[in-house]
Design a protein around this motif. Structure first.
Motif, PDB file in Angstrom:
ATOM      1  N   HIS A  82      43.103   6.357  57.148  1.00  0.00           N
ATOM      2  CA  HIS A  82      44.310   5.954  57.879  1.00  0.00           C
ATOM      3  C   HIS A  82      44.423   6.750  59.171  1.00  0.00           C
ATOM      4  CE1 HIS A  82      45.402   3.647  54.427  1.00  0.00           C
ATOM      5  NE2 HIS A  82      45.158   4.692  53.663  1.00  0.00           N
ATOM      6  N   LEU A  84      46.916   8.922  62.136  1.00  0.00           N
ATOM      7  CA  LEU A  84      48.107   9.578  62.640  1.00  0.00           C
ATOM      8  C   LEU A  84      48.035   9.388  64.152  1.00  0.00           C
ATOM      9  CD1 LEU A  84      50.545  11.486  62.494  1.00  0.00           C
ATOM     10  CD2 LEU A  84      48.945  13.403  62.428  1.00  0.00           C
ATOM     11  N   VAL A  85      48.934   8.579  64.679  1.00  0.00           N
ATOM     12  CA  VAL A  85      48.856   8.179  66.083  1.00  0.00           C
ATOM     13  C   VAL A  85      50.037   8.709  66.874  1.00  0.00           C
ATOM     14  CG1 VAL A  85      48.671   6.204  67.645  1.00  0.00           C
ATOM     15  CG2 VAL A  85      47.800   6.021  65.310  1.00  0.00           C
ATOM     16  N   THR A 119      47.894  -1.200  53.975  1.00  0.00           N
ATOM     17  CA  THR A 119      47.856  -0.720  55.349  1.00  0.00           C
ATOM     18  C   THR A 119      48.806   0.461  55.436  1.00  0.00           C
ATOM     19  OG1 THR A 119      49.712  -2.048  56.111  1.00  0.00           O
ATOM     20  CG2 THR A 119      47.554  -3.077  56.166  1.00  0.00           C
ATOM     21  N   LEU A 120      48.382   1.462  56.156  1.00  0.00           N
ATOM     22  CA  LEU A 120      49.220   2.652  56.316  1.00  0.00           C
ATOM     23  C   LEU A 120      48.902   3.325  57.627  1.00  0.00           C
ATOM     24  CD1 LEU A 120      51.016   5.027  55.494  1.00  0.00           C
ATOM     25  CD2 LEU A 120      49.141   5.899  54.133  1.00  0.00           C
ATOM     26  N   GLU A 121      49.914   3.480  58.445  1.00  0.00           N
ATOM     27  CA  GLU A 121      49.731   4.192  59.703  1.00  0.00           C
ATOM     28  C   GLU A 121      50.909   5.149  59.856  1.00  0.00           C
ATOM     29  OE1 GLU A 121      46.963   3.625  61.164  1.00  0.00           O
ATOM     30  OE2 GLU A 121      46.440   1.669  60.300  1.00  0.00           O
ATOM     31  N   ILE A 122      50.619   6.316  60.385  1.00  0.00           N
ATOM     32  CA  ILE A 122      51.674   7.288  60.635  1.00  0.00           C
ATOM     33  C   ILE A 122      51.829   7.442  62.153  1.00  0.00           C
ATOM     34  CG2 ILE A 122      52.505   9.609  60.141  1.00  0.00           C
ATOM     35  CD1 ILE A 122      50.432   9.780  57.916  1.00  0.00           C
ATOM     36  N   PHE A 123      53.060   7.335  62.625  1.00  0.00           N
ATOM     37  CA  PHE A 123      53.300   7.491  64.052  1.00  0.00           C
ATOM     38  C   PHE A 123      54.144   8.726  64.294  1.00  0.00           C
ATOM     39  CE2 PHE A 123      52.664   2.982  63.246  1.00  0.00           C
ATOM     40  CZ  PHE A 123      51.703   2.674  64.207  1.00  0.00           C
TER      41      PHE A 123
ATOM     42  N   PHE B 113      52.683  17.305  64.575  1.00  0.00           N
ATOM     43  CA  PHE B 113      53.363  16.139  65.143  1.00  0.00           C
ATOM     44  C   PHE B 113      54.828  16.192  64.722  1.00  0.00           C
ATOM     45  CE2 PHE B 113      50.385  12.585  66.490  1.00  0.00           C
ATOM     46  CZ  PHE B 113      49.310  13.424  66.728  1.00  0.00           C
ATOM     47  N   ASP B 115      58.841  13.881  65.092  1.00  0.00           N
ATOM     48  CA  ASP B 115      59.415  12.559  65.286  1.00  0.00           C
ATOM     49  C   ASP B 115      58.554  11.518  64.553  1.00  0.00           C
ATOM     50  OD1 ASP B 115      61.142  10.699  66.180  1.00  0.00           O
ATOM     51  OD2 ASP B 115      60.435  10.690  68.258  1.00  0.00           O
ATOM     52  N   VAL B 116      58.342  11.766  63.286  1.00  0.00           N
ATOM     53  CA  VAL B 116      57.367  11.008  62.512  1.00  0.00           C
ATOM     54  C   VAL B 116      57.954   9.792  61.807  1.00  0.00           C
ATOM     55  CG1 VAL B 116      55.699  11.151  60.644  1.00  0.00           C
ATOM     56  CG2 VAL B 116      56.123  13.150  62.075  1.00  0.00           C
ATOM     57  N   SER B 117      57.227   8.705  61.870  1.00  0.00           N
ATOM     58  CA  SER B 117      57.574   7.527  61.076  1.00  0.00           C
ATOM     59  C   SER B 117      56.273   6.951  60.534  1.00  0.00           C
ATOM     60  CB  SER B 117      58.272   6.488  61.944  1.00  0.00           C
ATOM     61  OG  SER B 117      57.363   5.985  62.904  1.00  0.00           O
ATOM     62  N   HIS B 118      56.376   5.975  59.663  1.00  0.00           N
ATOM     63  CA  HIS B 118      55.142   5.381  59.165  1.00  0.00           C
ATOM     64  C   HIS B 118      55.357   3.965  58.667  1.00  0.00           C
ATOM     65  CE1 HIS B 118      57.041   7.100  55.586  1.00  0.00           C
ATOM     66  NE2 HIS B 118      56.506   6.080  54.948  1.00  0.00           N
ATOM     67  N   THR B 119      54.274   3.241  58.584  1.00  0.00           N
ATOM     68  CA  THR B 119      54.324   1.879  58.045  1.00  0.00           C
ATOM     69  C   THR B 119      53.369   1.839  56.867  1.00  0.00           C
ATOM     70  OG1 THR B 119      52.480   1.049  59.331  1.00  0.00           O
ATOM     71  CG2 THR B 119      54.651   0.956  60.360  1.00  0.00           C
ATOM     72  N   LEU B 120      53.792   1.179  55.814  1.00  0.00           N
ATOM     73  CA  LEU B 120      52.945   1.071  54.631  1.00  0.00           C
ATOM     74  C   LEU B 120      53.268  -0.215  53.900  1.00  0.00           C
ATOM     75  CD1 LEU B 120      51.127   1.973  52.300  1.00  0.00           C
ATOM     76  CD2 LEU B 120      52.990   3.390  51.483  1.00  0.00           C
ATOM     77  N   GLU B 121      52.257  -1.032  53.710  1.00  0.00           N
ATOM     78  CA  GLU B 121      52.436  -2.257  52.936  1.00  0.00           C
ATOM     79  C   GLU B 121      51.259  -2.373  51.987  1.00  0.00           C
ATOM     80  OE1 GLU B 121      55.233  -3.723  53.419  1.00  0.00           O
ATOM     81  OE2 GLU B 121      55.745  -2.940  55.407  1.00  0.00           O
ATOM     82  N   PHE B 123      49.115  -5.047  49.683  1.00  0.00           N
ATOM     83  CA  PHE B 123      48.877  -6.468  49.471  1.00  0.00           C
ATOM     84  C   PHE B 123      48.034  -6.659  48.225  1.00  0.00           C
ATOM     85  CE2 PHE B 123      49.535  -5.861  54.014  1.00  0.00           C
ATOM     86  CZ  PHE B 123      50.496  -6.829  54.277  1.00  0.00           C
TER      87      PHE B 123
END
Lengths: 132, 132
Positions: A82, A84-85, A119-123, B113, B115-121, B123
């Motif tokens: 994954h 870390l962006v 799917t997993l992305e960390i921002f 890092f 101010d962290v957020s993330h997306t995870l789905e 399927f």
DNA sequence: AACGATATTGACAATCGTTTTCATTTAGGA
DNA sequence: TCCTAAATGAAAACGATTGTCAATATCGTT
């Protein structure tokens, strides 16, 4: 499931080179622009086709941006991982999460789902951008 | 950061109703079609505007599909959570992952890092679809 | 209840990333 | 070299989404 036949062409080589040389994630159009910059006159369609083929083959790494645009990047190792962006500068760090892998499997099993992917992305904001 | 003023209109009410009544995730166009079906003649632009406003306010839940299309759904609880989605029928289960939350925080901290957020789905294929 | 400022609507055009079409070119095995 | 299918590229098509702008509706005020 049969391996698609793939011929090697100058265009694909040029596209591959650019992707390897560019740091971080870039859109197909970025890559096409860079190619043009360098004097390689490659059609935009070809760039799209080549990139999705490479992504399919696991030769490049992809990331779906919030607005739906697909970004491509060279793939250090083709293993599952994954990112870390940095939201600001786009700097990307590849991260590996055995914990998460296990957790998603567990959740899926719990609900009797099979054929599972995720799917997993960390921002976030990287130290450089915070300082700047 | 000032709260945008928002007037209540028939159109917004109709859109909100449809979203509340439809199960699972649907595209703006789906919702517009359903609205038309029911005899509510609401402009497509209005549907898009209303949905993104609601998403912004946290009144509906959004999901970005692989092809970049945005899907909307009623939001059971506005707390942070993720989804286990059936690739075939779209059935969605809300899942909650304290483990993952902690893990992402940890990874981010490790690379300094903020101010962290993330997306995870997640399927997969649900039991019904496997049986069918 | 009428007024007035402005948020909202909706038909349509515009945008933008991406895919398709299809005639032409090219790779690579026979 | 020859041949066939893969690959290319220019342009058109596509599909989701956003912008434009005149007409309309909301809601606090009079």
């Amino acid at each position: 499931m049969s391996d698609p036949i793939r011929r090697s062409t100058k265009q694909r080589a040029a596209i591959y080179d650019v992707v390897q040389q560019l740091p971080n994630f870039h859109s197909a159009q970025d890559i096409h622009a860079e190619l043009t910059q360098r004097g390689s006159r490659v059609g935009l369609s070809t760039v799209y086709r080549a990139l999705s083929a490479m992504a399919n083959d696991g030769d490049v790494d992809t990331l779906l941006r919030d607005d739906g645009e697909t970004l491509y990047r060279q793939c250090a190792d083709s293993a599952h991982h994954h990112h870390l962006v940095c939201r600001q500068c786009g700097a990307t760090i590849e991260v590996d999460g055995p914990t998460v892998e296990i957790w998603t499997q567990h959740i899926a099993a719990q609900h009797d789902f099979d054929d599972v992917s995720h799917t997993l992305e960390i921002f976030g904001r990287c130290p450089q951008c915070r300082a700047g």
